[in-house]
Every structure is written in structure tokens, then in C-alpha cells.
Design an enzyme around this catalytic site. Structure first.
Site, PDB file in Angstrom:
ATOM      1  N   GLU A 226      59.568  76.220  40.782  1.00  0.00           N
ATOM      2  CA  GLU A 226      60.364  75.546  41.803  1.00  0.00           C
ATOM      3  C   GLU A 226      59.552  74.389  42.359  1.00  0.00           C
ATOM      4  O   GLU A 226      58.339  74.305  42.147  1.00  0.00           O
ATOM      5  CB  GLU A 226      60.751  76.526  42.920  1.00  0.00           C
ATOM      6  CG  GLU A 226      59.574  77.133  43.645  1.00  0.00           C
ATOM      7  CD  GLU A 226      59.970  78.234  44.618  1.00  0.00           C
ATOM      8  OE1 GLU A 226      61.154  78.370  44.919  1.00  0.00           O
ATOM      9  OE2 GLU A 226      59.067  78.959  45.077  1.00  0.00           O
ATOM     10  N   LYS A 228      57.441  72.063  44.826  1.00  0.00           N
ATOM     11  CA  LYS A 228      56.503  72.271  45.940  1.00  0.00           C
ATOM     12  C   LYS A 228      56.902  71.290  47.036  1.00  0.00           C
ATOM     13  O   LYS A 228      56.665  70.090  46.940  1.00  0.00           O
ATOM     14  CB  LYS A 228      55.062  72.034  45.508  1.00  0.00           C
ATOM     15  CG  LYS A 228      54.078  72.349  46.629  1.00  0.00           C
ATOM     16  CD  LYS A 228      52.656  72.019  46.274  1.00  0.00           C
ATOM     17  CE  LYS A 228      51.726  72.469  47.399  1.00  0.00           C
ATOM     18  NZ  LYS A 228      52.103  71.901  48.722  1.00  0.00           N
ATOM     19  N   LYS A 401      49.930  76.423  42.434  1.00  0.00           N
ATOM     20  CA  LYS A 401      50.538  75.141  42.781  1.00  0.00           C
ATOM     21  C   LYS A 401      50.106  74.122  41.728  1.00  0.00           C
ATOM     22  O   LYS A 401      48.913  73.931  41.481  1.00  0.00           O
ATOM     23  CB  LYS A 401      50.154  74.707  44.193  1.00  0.00           C
ATOM     24  CG  LYS A 401      48.694  74.741  44.544  1.00  0.00           C
ATOM     25  CD  LYS A 401      48.478  74.396  46.006  1.00  0.00           C
ATOM     26  CE  LYS A 401      46.995  74.509  46.378  1.00  0.00           C
ATOM     27  NZ  LYS A 401      46.764  74.255  47.818  1.00  0.00           N
TER      28      LYS A 401
END
Length: 532
Positions: A226, A228, A401
Site C-alpha cells: 500500500e 506510504k 517501508k
């Protein structure tokens, strides 16, 4: 105070994690309840408010030591710590004061309504009744500048060893808006207060930056990807008929985002959602950027103008509690499925959305989506293992991340200032400029990104090439060029350049580049138009 000062000394004198844990555990086992509660507060970043200014402490210390203020100010940067400087220059104590850690804090708080004469007399009496190490701790209680080389995670591990309570449970109990003023040792650590737990958030799961090829993570279908988002990470809690919005920094933000009321009204009791608070453009369905959200962060009440200019929305990532049940041990994909079901039937007027999964089924395609993240108002991608539980803190392997490479620009250093602490004798804080015709326009400051060896070399250069001084700041010849990295750029009328950078740091020292080749103000404005 003597025992806490001994703990501070022991923590400062070792880099061994197990020894730090053992020292803290011993203190937690033996200290009085009030003292160990304050120790937990101090070690977790809950500092008592500053009761006396550092300028007055400097003046009083110089007077007590019988030296001129200029000499004290000369000593301070050499030592690198104000509390330690004061403790070292004062004469030996003439008597001994035996007061507990919590007792000293109570005495300092009692000075809130006192005049300067009473405050000075109290501080001088304390300095004259404490040996150097305890003076150092006493000064830290006044200034609030604690750096003990201990993370909250390490402190919680020691607390678990001392009490026999599970570390994960203690981590949860230490979350939220508590202080020694509103709880006690039994209520916070050893007991169970159902009322207090209603507002308490869960410890946040944090991600590491991806430092390997995404293909090395295994099958793409084992991971959810998804965007960030660049906002404020938060937990929305609905329990006991009330609601709370907590930041990742354990700050209660409910009053700053009145939009949360509409969200809470649509949620059942016993719900905790992990997500990102964003300033949102409902017309375009895109975030407005962190710059629009930032003016709302420091306000306790938000004027109607800001509510209209930067309406808030929560982008939901995860469901941590549902119908009062803690879901954190369940697999991420099961929690997300419940979250999707919860949000599916909410009206569009409720500012709560499920963070969209990126439906690309191979790593190459996902890399292409990452490259276009800024076009969607994101900083990159998040990768979450579908089978993972929701863990506390930063743990490698389950959440990554995958941020975009930072934006960069070459600039010239025009001002330098000494650092603090162990870098107090080095010039580490720099102001940078870009070209505007024949002139140089300052546009950002940065103080991280270089090695100690580079800082030492630059310090020698600064001392030899200073052209003017403004207090602690030195103007230098505009000769040293650096590549500045940053995460975002925004318009700023407060800055001469008209722009402000987000998270600027020095990526590298460009020894190969002359000043004539640094970027221009037009280059900055072009980046603002593209990425701002």
C-alpha cells in the site's frame, strides 16, 4: 537521589545492553515506589517541566564558583553539557542533603510561584549539599535535558525483569497520557485499572527501511503493498462510549481533529484502528500534503479557516481491537479483512477510508508503482507480510517501508554553528544557500549526514575561513558545496527563499563541485512546482 545518581552513572559508563538492563532492574527492585515511578517516567521521556531558565543557572553557577560569566561560557562548549559543566565548576559541598528523587522533583515544583531570589537561594543550597554526580542529576531535573543512552524498549525489558510482568503487557501499560501526577506505581505497573485502560493505545508497530531487493522477500502474494502516506500516524480508539485519537508519540490529539467525532459516532464500542491522519482534498480524492496538515498540529483548538483549508481524514491501515477483543496476535490479512468489512458500509461523509492495497502481482510491476508514488501524494510503498501479527515497536521481517529515493539539490554552506553534547567542540550545524543571479539566497539548515571525521575537517576549515560572527554563528566563505537530501518541499513565506524543505540532511560533501555549479533559486522553484 544517591541511588538514582548511581544508576545514571552506571548507565553512562557501559555500552553493554545486558549490563544496562541489569542495573535498571536492580534499581526497580529496591527503590521506593515514588522514586522508581519517576525513574520510569524520566527513562520514557516524561520530563518534569522546566522551572528555572538555563540563563539563570549559568549566572548563578558562575557566581557560586567565583568566576566570570565569560569564563563559564568558555568552559561550557568544551564540556558539551550544561548540567555537567555546572557540576564540575562548583566548589566542594559543605554539607550533605539526603533527599529522594521524588522529593527533589516535588521541591522544584514548589518553586513555581516563587520569585527569583527564592529560586536562587534554593538552587545554591542544593548545589552546596550535593556531591558532583548528584548535582549533575539535580541540574538535569531542572533543565529536562536527559540523554541516558537507554531506549524505552530497554527500560521496559528491565522493568519486566524486576517485576516478573510480561514485557509486552508492560509496554502496553506504559502507553498513553500518564505521569507520576496522575498515577502511582501500583496503578501503572503492578495493578490493573480498567478505567485507565479505556483510553490507552496499543504500542505501535514500526517498519524498517527496505535494505534488500524486494524479490528477496519471497512470493509477492505473501505481501500486501500500500502507499506510504505522509501524515501523522495515529490510533483511533472507541471504548466505554468515548473516543480518543493518539499520535505515535503518545500525544492525545482528539481536540485538534474534531472530524474524529463523526468517525467515532459511526464505530461500535471496543474498536481500535491504526492509521494515518491526512489533510485531504475530497474533491480530488488526494492528500493535500503534510504542509497543509502541519498548522493544525500545534494547536489545541483549530479555527474554522484551518478546518476548511485542511480537512482531516484518517487512512486506516489496521484493526487492532474489535468488539473489545485484542486482535494483534491474528494474521494481518485476517485483521485487514475485518477492517474492510467494518468500513465497507460507512457513509462517504465519514472521513475514514481503508488504505488501498496495490493490486500488482509481481515485484517488477510493484517497483513501477513505487516510482510513481509522488504522483499519488505518497512517499513510497509499505510492504506488510500477510501472515504477520501486529508486533510492538520495530522488528525486522514483517513490515518494510520502501520509500522513494530522496529529492536532492547541490548547495553551498554560508553559515556554521557548533553542535552540542559530544559535538560541542565541532561545527556541525550549517546553513546552505543557492544562487539567485550573482547573489546567494539561504534556503535550509542541516546538521546530519556526515561522518565525525568530515565534521572535524570542516571545523578546521571553518575556523580558518570565518568572515564574520553573529553570537555562536560564523559566516564563512561560500566555497564548500554539499548535496542536500530531503523528503519534500513546500512554499514558505517565512523563508527568504520562499520554500522550506522536509527532513533536510547532508547526503555528501561535493569536493568535486565549484560554487558556480550549485543549484539556483529557479531550480528550487521548479522542484516546488513539481513536488510541492
Amino acid at each position: 537521589m544517591k541511588d538514582f545518581a548511581a544508576l545514571v552513572t552506571a548507565l553512562d559508563q557501559t555500552t553493554r545492553t545486558n549490563l544496562k538492563v541489569a542495573e535498571m532492574a536492580d534499581y526497580f527492585r529496591t527503590a521506593p515506589d515514588d522514586d522508581r515511578l519517576w525513574a520510569v517516567a524520566l527513562l520514557s521521556g516524561r520530563r518534569p517541566r522546566r522551572s528555572i531558565t538555563t540563563n539563570k543557572l549559568r549566572l548563578w553557577a558562575a557566581e557560586a564558583a567565583g568566576i566570570a560569566l565569560w569564563l563559564f561560557e568558555t568552559c561550557y562548549p568544551v564540556v558539551g553539557d550544561l548540567s555537567e559543566t555546572i557540576a564540575l565548576i562548583l566548589p566542594a559541598p559543605t554539607h550533605r542533603i539526603e533527599t529522594s528523587l521524588s522529593g527533589w522533583i516535588a521541591d522544584l515544583r514548589a518553586l513555581d510561584g516563587a520569585d527569583d531570589a527564592a529560586r536562587r537561594a534554593f538552587v545554591l543550597r542544593a548545589w552546596d549539599g550535593l556531591p558532583p554526580v548528584e548535582r549533575f542529576v539535580f541540574n538535569k531535573l531542572i533543565t529536562g535535558g536527559w540523554r541516558m543512552g537507554v531506549s524505552q524498549k530497554l527500560m521496559t525489558r528491565a522493568l519486566a525483569a524486576a517485576t516478573g510482568i510480561d514485557q509486552a503487557e508492560l509496554t502496553h501499560r506504559l502507553m498513553g497520557d500518564w505521569s507520576p501526577d496522575n498515577t502511582d506505581w501500583a496503578g501503572l505497573i503492578t495493578g490493573h485499572d480498567p478505567a485507565a485502560s479505556l483510553s490507552r493505545p496499543y504500542p505501535f508497530a514500526l517498519a524498517h527501511q527496505l535494505d534488500l531487493a524486494p524479490e528477496d522477500l519471497g512470493e509477492r502474494d505473501h505481501w500486501l503493498a500500500e502507499d506510504k502516506w505522509d501524515g501523522i500516524r495515529g490510533q483511533l480508539i472507541k471504548r466505554g462510549g468515548d473516543y480518543y485519537l493518539w499520535s505515535r508519540g503518545e500525544e492525545l490529539m482528539t481536540d485538534r481533529f474534531p472530524e474524529v467525532a463523526a468517525i467515532a459516532a459511526a464505530l461500535p464500542d471496543g474498536t481500535v484502528i491504526d492509521g494515518e491522519v491526512l489533510a485531504w482534498d475530497h474533491a480530488t480524492g488526494r492528500p493535500l500534503g503534510f504542509a497543509k496538515l502541519q498548522p493544525r498540529i500545534g494547536r489545541k483548538t483549530v479555527p474554522k479557516r484551518l478546518l476548511a483549508e485542511a480537512p482531516a481524514l484518517i487512512m486506516a491501515y489496521d484493526l487492532l481491537e474489535w468488539q473489545g477483543d485484542d486482535l494483534r496476535a491474528r494474521p494481518f490479512d485476517a485483521r485487514r479483512a475485518l477492517l474492510a468489512g467494518l468500513l465497507r458500509d460507512l457513509p462517504e461523509t465519514v472521513p475514514l477510508r481503508l488504505s488501498p492495497a496495490i493490486a500488482v502481482h509481481d515485484w517488477a510491476g510493484l517497483a513501477a508503482m513505487r516510482a510513481k508514488a509522488r504522483d499519488r501524494g505518497a512517499e513510497g510503498l509499505m510492504l506488510k507480510r500477510c501472515a504477520a501479527p501486529y508486533h510492538a515497536g520495530r522488528r525486522r521481517g514483517d513490515i518494510w517501508k520502501w520509500k522513494l529515493d530522496p529529492l536532492t539539490i547541490d548547495a553551498v554552506m554560508i553559515y556554521a554553528q557548533a553542535g552540542s553534547g559530544r559535538r560541542a567542540t565541532l561545527y556541525t550545524d550549517f546553513t546552505f544557500a543557492v544562487r539567485d543571479g550573482a547573489a546567494l539566497v539561504p534556503f535550509t539548515k542541516a546538521y546530519s549526514g556526515l561522518t565525525d571525521a568530515e565534521f572535524r575537517e570542516i571545523t578546521t576549515w571553518v575556523r580558518a575561513h570565518t568572515t564574520d560572527r553573529f553570537g555562536p554563528v560564523r559566516a564563512v566563505r561560500p566555497e564548500l558545496v554539499f548535496e542536500i537530501a530531503f523528503e519534500g518541499i513546500q512554499a514558505s513565506p517565512r523563508h527568504k527563499s520562499g520554500v522550506a524543505l522536509r527532513f533536510p540532511r547532508m547526503l555528501r560533501w561535493r569536493r568535486d563541485k565549484p560554487v558556480a555549479e550549485v543549484a539556483s533559486l529557479d531550480d528550487l522553484k521548479a522542484m516546488l512546482a513539481q513536488f510541492g
